[in-house]
Design a protein around this motif. Structure first.
Motif, PDB file in Angstrom:
ATOM      1  N   GLU A   1      -6.316  -2.171  -5.184  1.00 28.99           N
ATOM      2  CA  GLU A   1      -7.442  -3.100  -5.239  1.00 28.99           C
ATOM      3  C   GLU A   1      -8.515  -2.706  -4.223  1.00 28.99           C
ATOM      4  O   GLU A   1      -9.701  -2.701  -4.527  1.00 28.99           O
ATOM      5  CB  GLU A   1      -6.974  -4.539  -4.966  1.00 28.99           C
ATOM      6  CG  GLU A   1      -6.188  -5.153  -6.103  1.00 28.99           C
ATOM      7  CD  GLU A   1      -6.961  -5.111  -7.414  1.00 28.99           C
ATOM      8  OE1 GLU A   1      -8.032  -5.745  -7.502  1.00 28.99           O
ATOM      9  OE2 GLU A   1      -6.504  -4.418  -8.347  1.00 28.99           O
ATOM     10  N   VAL A   2      -8.073  -2.363  -3.027  1.00 30.11           N
ATOM     11  CA  VAL A   2      -9.026  -1.963  -1.985  1.00 30.11           C
ATOM     12  C   VAL A   2      -9.746  -0.696  -2.413  1.00 30.11           C
ATOM     13  O   VAL A   2     -10.957  -0.562  -2.287  1.00 30.11           O
ATOM     14  CB  VAL A   2      -8.310  -1.759  -0.629  1.00 30.11           C
ATOM     15  CG1 VAL A   2      -9.279  -1.219   0.418  1.00 30.11           C
ATOM     16  CG2 VAL A   2      -7.686  -3.067  -0.151  1.00 30.11           C
ATOM     17  N   LYS A   3      -8.966   0.233  -2.968  1.00 28.05           N
ATOM     18  CA  LYS A   3      -9.543   1.513  -3.365  1.00 28.05           C
ATOM     19  C   LYS A   3     -10.551   1.347  -4.509  1.00 28.05           C
ATOM     20  O   LYS A   3     -11.523   2.092  -4.609  1.00 28.05           O
ATOM     21  CB  LYS A   3      -8.426   2.460  -3.799  1.00 28.05           C
ATOM     22  CG  LYS A   3      -8.668   3.833  -3.188  1.00 28.05           C
ATOM     23  CD  LYS A   3      -7.649   4.858  -3.500  1.00 28.05           C
ATOM     24  CE  LYS A   3      -8.294   6.205  -3.208  1.00 28.05           C
ATOM     25  NZ  LYS A   3      -7.576   7.300  -3.817  1.00 28.05           N
ATOM     26  N   ALA A   4     -10.314   0.341  -5.345  1.00 27.04           N
ATOM     27  CA  ALA A   4     -11.215   0.095  -6.467  1.00 27.04           C
ATOM     28  C   ALA A   4     -12.451  -0.705  -6.037  1.00 27.04           C
ATOM     29  O   ALA A   4     -13.237  -1.138  -6.871  1.00 27.04           O
ATOM     30  CB  ALA A   4     -10.464  -0.651  -7.575  1.00 27.04           C
ATOM     31  N   GLY A   5     -12.576  -0.945  -4.751  1.00 26.71           N
ATOM     32  CA  GLY A   5     -13.763  -1.647  -4.257  1.00 26.71           C
ATOM     33  C   GLY A   5     -13.637  -3.151  -4.284  1.00 26.71           C
ATOM     34  O   GLY A   5     -14.626  -3.867  -4.149  1.00 26.71           O
ATOM     35  N   ARG A   6     -12.432  -3.645  -4.511  1.00 25.73           N
ATOM     36  CA  ARG A   6     -12.244  -5.091  -4.562  1.00 25.73           C
ATOM     37  C   ARG A   6     -11.503  -5.607  -3.326  1.00 25.73           C
ATOM     38  O   ARG A   6     -10.765  -6.590  -3.385  1.00 25.73           O
ATOM     39  CB  ARG A   6     -11.490  -5.476  -5.846  1.00 25.73           C
ATOM     40  CG  ARG A   6     -12.272  -5.162  -7.121  1.00 25.73           C
ATOM     41  CD  ARG A   6     -11.583  -5.691  -8.369  1.00 25.73           C
ATOM     42  NE  ARG A   6     -10.362  -4.975  -8.694  1.00 25.73           N
ATOM     43  CZ  ARG A   6     -10.309  -3.905  -9.483  1.00 25.73           C
ATOM     44  NH1 ARG A   6     -11.409  -3.428 -10.046  1.00 25.73           N
ATOM     45  NH2 ARG A   6      -9.156  -3.306  -9.718  1.00 25.73           N
ATOM     46  N   GLY A   7     -11.685  -4.906  -2.227  1.00 23.13           N
ATOM     47  CA  GLY A   7     -11.015  -5.301  -0.987  1.00 23.13           C
ATOM     48  C   GLY A   7     -11.789  -6.371  -0.245  1.00 23.13           C
ATOM     49  O   GLY A   7     -12.965  -6.627  -0.502  1.00 23.13           O
ATOM     50  N   THR A   8     -11.124  -6.994   0.722  1.00 21.60           N
ATOM     51  CA  THR A   8     -11.750  -7.997   1.586  1.00 21.60           C
ATOM     52  C   THR A   8     -12.662  -7.293   2.601  1.00 21.60           C
ATOM     53  O   THR A   8     -12.639  -6.066   2.683  1.00 21.60           O
ATOM     54  CB  THR A   8     -10.653  -8.782   2.325  1.00 21.60           C
ATOM     55  OG1 THR A   8      -9.830  -7.843   3.024  1.00 21.60           O
ATOM     56  CG2 THR A   8      -9.804  -9.589   1.365  1.00 21.60           C
ATOM     57  N   PRO A   9     -13.438  -8.051   3.389  1.00 21.32           N
ATOM     58  CA  PRO A   9     -14.398  -7.423   4.300  1.00 21.32           C
ATOM     59  C   PRO A   9     -13.798  -6.333   5.196  1.00 21.32           C
ATOM     60  O   PRO A   9     -14.459  -5.342   5.494  1.00 21.32           O
ATOM     61  CB  PRO A   9     -14.888  -8.601   5.144  1.00 21.32           C
ATOM     62  CG  PRO A   9     -14.723  -9.798   4.259  1.00 21.32           C
ATOM     63  CD  PRO A   9     -13.550  -9.508   3.383  1.00 21.32           C
ATOM     64  N   HIS A  10     -12.567  -6.497   5.607  1.00 25.04           N
ATOM     65  CA  HIS A  10     -11.974  -5.501   6.496  1.00 25.04           C
ATOM     66  C   HIS A  10     -10.922  -4.650   5.802  1.00 25.04           C
ATOM     67  O   HIS A  10     -10.024  -4.098   6.433  1.00 25.04           O
ATOM     68  CB  HIS A  10     -11.405  -6.178   7.741  1.00 25.04           C
ATOM     69  CG  HIS A  10     -12.413  -7.022   8.466  1.00 25.04           C
ATOM     70  ND1 HIS A  10     -12.408  -8.402   8.388  1.00 25.04           N
ATOM     71  CD2 HIS A  10     -13.477  -6.681   9.224  1.00 25.04           C
ATOM     72  CE1 HIS A  10     -13.442  -8.872   9.088  1.00 25.04           C
ATOM     73  NE2 HIS A  10     -14.102  -7.857   9.604  1.00 25.04           N
ATOM     74  N   GLY A  11     -11.019  -4.575   4.474  1.00 25.39           N
ATOM     75  CA  GLY A  11     -10.169  -3.641   3.749  1.00 25.39           C
ATOM     76  C   GLY A  11      -8.766  -4.120   3.469  1.00 25.39           C
ATOM     77  O   GLY A  11      -7.798  -3.403   3.751  1.00 25.39           O
ATOM     78  N   GLY A  12      -8.640  -5.299   2.916  1.00 28.94           N
ATOM     79  CA  GLY A  12      -7.310  -5.798   2.555  1.00 28.94           C
ATOM     80  C   GLY A  12      -7.381  -6.701   1.350  1.00 28.94           C
ATOM     81  O   GLY A  12      -8.281  -6.565   0.513  1.00 28.94           O
ATOM     82  N   ALA A  13      -6.406  -7.588   1.246  1.00 32.85           N
ATOM     83  CA  ALA A  13      -6.407  -8.611   0.201  1.00 32.85           C
ATOM     84  C   ALA A  13      -6.346  -9.969   0.891  1.00 32.85           C
ATOM     85  O   ALA A  13      -5.956 -10.059   2.059  1.00 32.85           O
ATOM     86  CB  ALA A  13      -5.200  -8.429  -0.711  1.00 32.85           C
ATOM     87  N   TRP A  14      -6.747 -11.002   0.153  1.00 29.55           N
ATOM     88  CA  TRP A  14      -6.615 -12.351   0.697  1.00 29.55           C
ATOM     89  C   TRP A  14      -5.214 -12.878   0.414  1.00 29.55           C
ATOM     90  O   TRP A  14      -4.713 -12.740  -0.698  1.00 29.55           O
ATOM     91  CB  TRP A  14      -7.631 -13.312   0.065  1.00 29.55           C
ATOM     92  CG  TRP A  14      -9.058 -13.011   0.361  1.00 29.55           C
ATOM     93  CD1 TRP A  14     -10.011 -12.615  -0.538  1.00 29.55           C
ATOM     94  CD2 TRP A  14      -9.716 -13.110   1.630  1.00 29.55           C
ATOM     95  NE1 TRP A  14     -11.221 -12.444   0.098  1.00 29.55           N
ATOM     96  CE2 TRP A  14     -11.075 -12.736   1.433  1.00 29.55           C
ATOM     97  CE3 TRP A  14      -9.297 -13.451   2.918  1.00 29.55           C
ATOM     98  CZ2 TRP A  14     -12.013 -12.711   2.475  1.00 29.55           C
ATOM     99  CZ3 TRP A  14     -10.227 -13.428   3.951  1.00 29.55           C
ATOM    100  CH2 TRP A  14     -11.563 -13.057   3.729  1.00 29.55           C
ATOM    101  N   LEU A  15      -4.612 -13.472   1.419  1.00 29.51           N
ATOM    102  CA  LEU A  15      -3.359 -14.190   1.218  1.00 29.51           C
ATOM    103  C   LEU A  15      -3.665 -15.661   1.488  1.00 29.51           C
ATOM    104  O   LEU A  15      -4.239 -15.992   2.526  1.00 29.51           O
ATOM    105  CB  LEU A  15      -2.267 -13.649   2.158  1.00 29.51           C
ATOM    106  CG  LEU A  15      -0.855 -14.220   2.040  1.00 29.51           C
ATOM    107  CD1 LEU A  15      -0.320 -14.183   0.612  1.00 29.51           C
ATOM    108  CD2 LEU A  15       0.105 -13.436   2.956  1.00 29.51           C
ATOM    109  N   ASP A  16      -3.301 -16.507   0.543  1.00 29.28           N
ATOM    110  CA  ASP A  16      -3.707 -17.904   0.615  1.00 29.28           C
ATOM    111  C   ASP A  16      -2.492 -18.808   0.429  1.00 29.28           C
ATOM    112  O   ASP A  16      -1.783 -18.718  -0.571  1.00 29.28           O
ATOM    113  CB  ASP A  16      -4.739 -18.187  -0.497  1.00 29.28           C
ATOM    114  CG  ASP A  16      -5.382 -19.559  -0.350  1.00 29.28           C
ATOM    115  OD1 ASP A  16      -4.885 -20.362   0.466  1.00 29.28           O
ATOM    116  OD2 ASP A  16      -6.369 -19.824  -1.053  1.00 29.28           O
TER     117      ASP A  16
END
Lengths: 247, 591
Positions: free
Chosen positions: B295-310
């Motif tokens: 996801e990060v590599k596809a440009g869909r990462g969070t501001p600092h290069g990760g995913a959101w955990l909620d």
């Protein structure tokens, strides 16, 4: 130009030393240990500091920040920057210095060896209920950072290491004494050798504990009571002994 | 005559984590004269950071659990390149080792009927992990520490080992080390050595690993002829902290997802539905880690290069009760209130499955008198470690290493001699960084290594990228020849870093070579140019040796399971699960 912060870090050994200023680029959320690492990598590779986990699990990076015993990995720099106060980092005062922020804490390990170990009254597996082990587990949260030993005035100001084991080992002794499956009797040891009587209940140890263990209330005071029961109230003392050895 | 401190033991254990302490307890309990050497203080080893628990199939909550099911789960998660015999011994012996801890004073969480509590964990068929909240590693190391100090074991804290000496017959003869407090040298003459120095996650960044994890033991052993295996297998934990920079890599427990936490990309999509519609967020570690990475590599990462955990939907009460450690960690270090807002996570290097190739029962390497246990050793976990199996590994194989080393010492016909010339060589080598003028800064070499490893030998690998990384590594190794330090000998971390960097550089190349050789994707090893798991590679482990500065790699057949174990896999479902289902069906029929 990135915002910077100046850390005054104690540099020296048993022959003496002084605080030296280091200017460190400030990063969001930076803790004091991050700054010390930056200084090591860029300004002073031989700056001595202990650390292992950088996540407040190991208790290695104990020191004094602006006079207060703390874990460097849990002490945020922005709390000082915000208030505009200078940051002074010094080694723990109670223990002999080795170098810079590293002190010789080997006394604690010598004390540890003296404590009579756990003596199971029956072979495992034990039948034990959670409510019976909650208190023991509180003491076993200890990360052995020795900040409580550092702040304890019996050790820090009065240097009574020969007579008093200090809060860390009061908690250890309490954990053994309160273990429902332990068959040992350490009350005499707690009084004579571990010196529980030296504590005059100032609660400083509990205040600096990063694991929020209620050392004074939950460990030391109950140990004092056991000693009092044994030595000054023979009837209650006998009763307690009977309880302890009953099947 | 050598003018340095000299000590003599039957068995020297290097490393004071779970495996080292358990080994020392065993060897000394049987009568060997034992020393433990640790570069840290006692009780600070990386073991202290383990959270989840110790996997042991008591069946306290799920009566259909048993060693066969634990065996099945472990082999399957290791993608069948594990050493089956190690897995068999581990799964059979783990419960006994846990009870032993209880009898030494460990206080595990309890079930309602007063037994050891067990928690569920990824890819374990049943609730299996004996635990103490989220601090099981601390309980384990403290218990062993409190046991070892009552035995006749000499502990050398903050003593760093730099070299193993063999005698003329190639047997273990001694160790070179120095006291960190004042820098003075010490020669340990010993009949046997047990290496328990952990993994080498710190050659990567981010990592959840502590300061210690630089592979010193494996590197020392490799230099004197011990074999490394499965070095390409490096485990990424899917969820490490991302922001702020100082905390990057610190572990975010799997429990967050276990308690209902959901993963989103920057576009608000719950992407795990796409990657694994069945298990979703609770898919296996390698799958979730790869998904976040993609996801990060596809440009869909969070501001600092990760995913959101909620996990906010669970409400503050629930979160604070179930995840107090995580709540504190984010509040204190990241100014994030996880009961009110989502937070960033990204994969972090967590564990090294590869390591010293050992005899499955004796923990012995191919060098006579040299033993290895715990993360330093290899074979139990295969291509992917199951959560909870590392703490048990330390206990089961630490004990076995202690037993075997003691036996070896008993049967040794003559006392191995250390060659004094080699000791003098090592003294000179160890002091060399002080003589190099204006050389390379060891801290910056370490940072450069972390960049190379994370860029070219990370979650995603390919032949050309690995080749490029290897070439950059060679350049870095050339620079590292000229690492220099100044300052005094006493407690000099810069000097210490030199040896750690040397260990990591040596092992880093083995990771590249293993990864290039394994032209498939299996468990933690993901090759984009060979995306499939291939049967022919499932039959081999890659074994590496080091001679005259050169690496040699060869395939070795994975030991084949005997029929009674192979049979466990015939039904395609874990034996205990099958029994549970049959019982369930039986009950339904009788209704």
């Amino acid at each position: 130009m990135a915002e910077t912060v100046t850390l005054w870090v104690y540099r020296g050994d048993q022959h003496g030393g002084e605080e030296k200023p280091y200017e460190v680029p400030l990063m969001p959320g930076m803790v004091v240990l991050d700054a010390v690492h930056w200084i090591q990598a860029h300004l002073a590779p031989d700056l001595a500091v202990r650390w292992n986990c950088k996540a407040a699990h190991c208790g290695s990076c104990s020191a004094e920040v602006n006079g207060r015993p703390r874990l460097l990995c849990k002490t945020r720099l922005d709390e000082f920057v915000k208030e505009g106060v200078p940051v002074h980092v010094r080694p723990m005062k109670t223990f002999p210095i080795i170098k810079d922020l590293v002190t010789d804490v080997s006394w604690n390990y010598r004390v540890m060896r003296q404590i009579p170990p756990f003596q199971p009254r029956e072979p495992a597996p034990f039948t034990l209920y959670q409510r019976d082990v909650d208190r023991v587990q509180e003491f076993r949260r200890c990360i052995e950072c020795f900040l409580c030993q550092d702040v304890c005035h019996v050790l820090r100001e009065h240097h009574e290491q020969e007579h008093y084991f200090g809060p860390r080992f009061m908690a250890r002794l309490a954990e053994l004494e309160m273990h429902p499956m332990d068959a040992g009797d350490r009350v005499g040891f707690i009084r004579e050798t571990a010196g529980v009587g030296w504590c005059n209940i100032t609660h400083c140890c509990a205040e600096v504990c990063p694991e929020a263990i209620e050392i004074t209330n939950n460990a030391i005071i109950p140990l004092k009571e056991r000693v009092a029961d044994r030595y000054w109230d023979p009837i209650r003392g006998l009763f307690r002994r009977f309880q302890k050895t009953a099947p | 005559m050598l003018d340095i401190e000299t000590r003599e033991y039957d068995v020297v254990v290097v490393g004071a984590g779970g495996a080292g302490l358990r080994a020392a307890i065993e060897a000394s309990g049987r009568g060997s004269r034992v020393a433990v050497l640790t570069k840290s203080l006692l009780g600070k080893a990386h073991t202290v950071m383990a959270e989840g628990g110790i996997a042991a199939s008591f069946g306290n909550l799920d009566p259909y659990d048993g060693w066969e099911t634990h065996f099945y789960d472990t082999m399957k998660s290791g993608h069948f390149i594990n050493n089956y015999r190690m897995v068999e011994l581990y799964t059979k012996e783990a419960p006994e080792r846990v009870l032993e801890l209880e009898s030494w004073g460990a206080v595990f969480d309890r079930t309602e009927d007063g037994k050891i509590m067990q928690r569920p964990f990824g890819a374990h068929s049943f609730r299996r992990l004996a635990h103490v909240g989220d601090r099981t590693g601390k309980e384990l190391i403290r218990t062993l520490q409190q046991k070892v100090v009552t035995q006749n074991v000499d502990i050398f804290a903050e003593v760093t080992t730099t070299r193993i000496f063999l005698d003329r017959q190639g047997r273990v003869a001694g160790l070179f080390a120095y006291h960190r407090d004042d820098g003075h040298f010490v020669l340990f003459k010993t009949r046997a050595i047990i290496l328990a120095t952990g993994g080498w996650g710190r050659m990567y960044k981010p990592t959840s690993n502590s300061w210690e994890c630089t592979g010193d033991g494996a590197a020392m052993a490799f230099r004197v002829g011990a074999e490394l295996q499965d070095m390409e297998m490096v485990q990424f934990h899917p969820t490490g902290m991302v922001w702020p920079p100082g905390v990057r890599g610190i572990l975010v427990t799997e429990g967050v997802r276990g308690e209902g936490g959901l993963l989103y990309n920057a576009e608000g999509e719950r992407f795990m539905l796409r990657y694994d519609p069945e298990k979703k967020e609770l898919s296996s570690r390698d799958v979730v880690a790869r998904s976040i990475y993609r996801e990060v590599k596809a440009g869909r990462g969070t501001p600092h290069g990760g995913a959101w955990l909620d996990i906010t939907h669970k409400g503050p009460e629930y979160i604070k009760r179930k995840l107090p450690g995580m709540y504190e960690q984010f509040k204190k270090l990241a100014d994030v209130d996880i009961t009110k807002e989502r937070f960033e996570v990204a994969p972090t290097v967590h564990y090294t499955m590869g390591g010293l190739r050992v005899h499955p029962e004796l923990a012995a390497t191919n060098v006579p008198g040299l033993y290895a246990a715990g993360e330093t050793a290899c074979g139990l976990h295969g291509a992917n470690r199951l959560g909870g199996n590392s703490l048990g590994d330390l206990l089961v194989f630490g004990r076995r290493a202690g037993m075997a080393a003691h036996e070896y010492v008993q049967n040794l016909a003559s006392l191995p001699e250390v060659d004094e010339a080699e000791v003098r060589d090592e003294m000179r080598r160890v002091l060399r960084p002080f003589e190099v003028e204006g050389g390379e800064n060891p801290y910056l070499i370490h940072e450069a290594l972390q960049t190379i490893m994370s860029t070219y030998a990370g979650i995603e690998r390919s032949g050309p990228e690995l080749e490029k990384g290897l070439a950059e590594l060679e350049e870095l190794k050339a620079r590292a020849e000229r690492m220099s330090v100044d300052g005094p000998l006493h407690f000099n971390p810069g000097w210490h870093t030199v040896f750690e960097v040397q260990s990591m550089l040596l092992l880093a190349e083995a990771i590249f070579r293993g990864a290039l050789e394994r032209k498939e994707s299996r468990g933690a090893h993901w090759r984009t140019d060979y995306p499939e798991e291939l049967p022919e590679y499932g039959r081999v482990n890659f074994v590496q040796t080091y001679e005259d500065g050169r690496y040699h790699i060869r395939p070795e057949p994975v030991p084949e399971m005997p029929p009674e174990l192979a049979r466990l896999f015939e039904a395609g479902v874990a034996p205990g699960v099958l029994r549970a289902r049959q019982a369930q069906n039986g009950r339904e029929e009788t209704k």
